[in-house]
Design a protein around this motif. Structure first.
Motif, PDB file in Angstrom:
ATOM      1  N   ALA A  25      66.633  82.265  34.147  1.00  0.00           N
ATOM      2  CA  ALA A  25      65.462  82.774  34.852  1.00  0.00           C
ATOM      3  C   ALA A  25      64.692  81.599  35.435  1.00  0.00           C
ATOM      4  CB  ALA A  25      64.580  83.573  33.903  1.00  0.00           C
ATOM      5  N   ALA A  40      60.576  84.891  41.646  1.00  0.00           N
ATOM      6  CA  ALA A  40      61.279  84.968  40.369  1.00  0.00           C
ATOM      7  C   ALA A  40      62.747  85.287  40.614  1.00  0.00           C
ATOM      8  CB  ALA A  40      60.647  86.045  39.490  1.00  0.00           C
ATOM      9  N   ARG A  41      63.616  84.581  39.918  1.00  0.00           N
ATOM     10  CA  ARG A  41      65.057  84.819  40.013  1.00  0.00           C
ATOM     11  C   ARG A  41      65.635  84.919  38.614  1.00  0.00           C
ATOM     12  NH1 ARG A  41      66.777  84.990  44.776  1.00  0.00           N
ATOM     13  NH2 ARG A  41      66.062  83.746  46.507  1.00  0.00           N
ATOM     14  N   SER A  43      67.093  87.180  35.137  1.00  0.00           N
ATOM     15  CA  SER A  43      66.912  88.304  34.232  1.00  0.00           C
ATOM     16  C   SER A  43      65.624  88.121  33.438  1.00  0.00           C
ATOM     17  CB  SER A  43      68.123  88.350  33.292  1.00  0.00           C
ATOM     18  OG  SER A  43      67.973  89.362  32.342  1.00  0.00           O
ATOM     19  N   TYR A  44      64.800  89.161  33.397  1.00  0.00           N
ATOM     20  CA  TYR A  44      63.520  89.084  32.699  1.00  0.00           C
ATOM     21  C   TYR A  44      63.420  90.166  31.633  1.00  0.00           C
ATOM     22  CZ  TYR A  44      62.159  85.572  35.964  1.00  0.00           C
ATOM     23  OH  TYR A  44      62.112  84.420  36.674  1.00  0.00           O
ATOM     24  N   ALA A  70      60.099  89.593  44.195  1.00  0.00           N
ATOM     25  CA  ALA A  70      60.986  90.148  43.171  1.00  0.00           C
ATOM     26  C   ALA A  70      62.405  90.355  43.677  1.00  0.00           C
ATOM     27  CB  ALA A  70      60.413  91.466  42.655  1.00  0.00           C
ATOM     28  N   ILE A  73      65.257  89.147  41.200  1.00  0.00           N
ATOM     29  CA  ILE A  73      65.295  89.608  39.813  1.00  0.00           C
ATOM     30  C   ILE A  73      66.507  90.505  39.624  1.00  0.00           C
ATOM     31  CG2 ILE A  73      64.097  90.914  38.017  1.00  0.00           C
ATOM     32  CD1 ILE A  73      61.461  89.998  39.260  1.00  0.00           C
ATOM     33  N   ALA A  76      65.380  93.717  34.681  1.00  0.00           N
ATOM     34  CA  ALA A  76      64.010  93.774  34.194  1.00  0.00           C
ATOM     35  C   ALA A  76      63.889  94.931  33.218  1.00  0.00           C
ATOM     36  CB  ALA A  76      63.044  93.966  35.355  1.00  0.00           C
ATOM     37  N   LEU A  80      58.784  92.993  31.613  1.00  0.00           N
ATOM     38  CA  LEU A  80      58.364  92.688  32.982  1.00  0.00           C
ATOM     39  C   LEU A  80      57.417  93.767  33.494  1.00  0.00           C
ATOM     40  CD1 LEU A  80      58.644  90.815  35.480  1.00  0.00           C
ATOM     41  CD2 LEU A  80      60.301  92.463  36.315  1.00  0.00           C
ATOM     42  N   VAL A 102      64.858  96.647  39.990  1.00  0.00           N
ATOM     43  CA  VAL A 102      63.411  96.591  39.766  1.00  0.00           C
ATOM     44  C   VAL A 102      62.733  97.767  40.456  1.00  0.00           C
ATOM     45  CG1 VAL A 102      61.311  95.246  40.148  1.00  0.00           C
ATOM     46  CG2 VAL A 102      63.433  94.094  39.489  1.00  0.00           C
TER      47      VAL A 102
END
Length: 127
Positions: A25, A40-41, A43-44, A70, A73, A76, A80, A102
């Protein structure tokens, strides 16, 4: 190797203070059209959301308008989702170009009716 893989594998000691790397991440920050953009890049989830949470908390305190890009991403979960809601409560916050997963999470939980979701970073920064 793709650019995303190279950024994710870049050692912290060789990076800039604006790039944070943790378990695939990454968080990159910059200014665009008067808005503070956080890209953001990766996995969250509960184990990887902290750098993004720190960046959004700081941005909400220091900038009038905050945009989360986003588009990068890849996963999520509720961690998140909770972070997005908290940031919405703390700042003039927009989510730009959410990736399909997302966008689906936002729709299923109806959070897309609360957040300002825009198609592009440029649109989110401009409005």
């Amino acid at each position: 190797m793709s650019v995303d893989e190279a950024v994710a594998r870049r050692p912290e000691s060789a990076g800039t203070s604006r790039l944070q790397v943790l378990h695939e991440a990454t968080v990159v920050q910059y200014e665009q059209r008067g808005a503070w953009v956080i890209s953001a890049r990766g996995s969250y989830d509960m184990s990887t959301v902290t750098p993004l949470a720190d960046a959004l908390d700081t941005a909400a305190e220091q900038h009038r308008k905050v945009v989360l890009d986003a588009s990068g991403i890849t996963f999520a979960d509720s961690a998140l989702l909770n972070l997005l809601i908290l940031t919405h409560q703390a700042a003039d916050f927009r989510v730009a170009a959410p990736a399909r997963q997302v966008r689906r999470l936002l729709q299923l939980t109806a959070v897309d009716t609360v957040l300002k979701v825009r198609e592009t970073v440029e649109e989110a920064a401009a409005c």
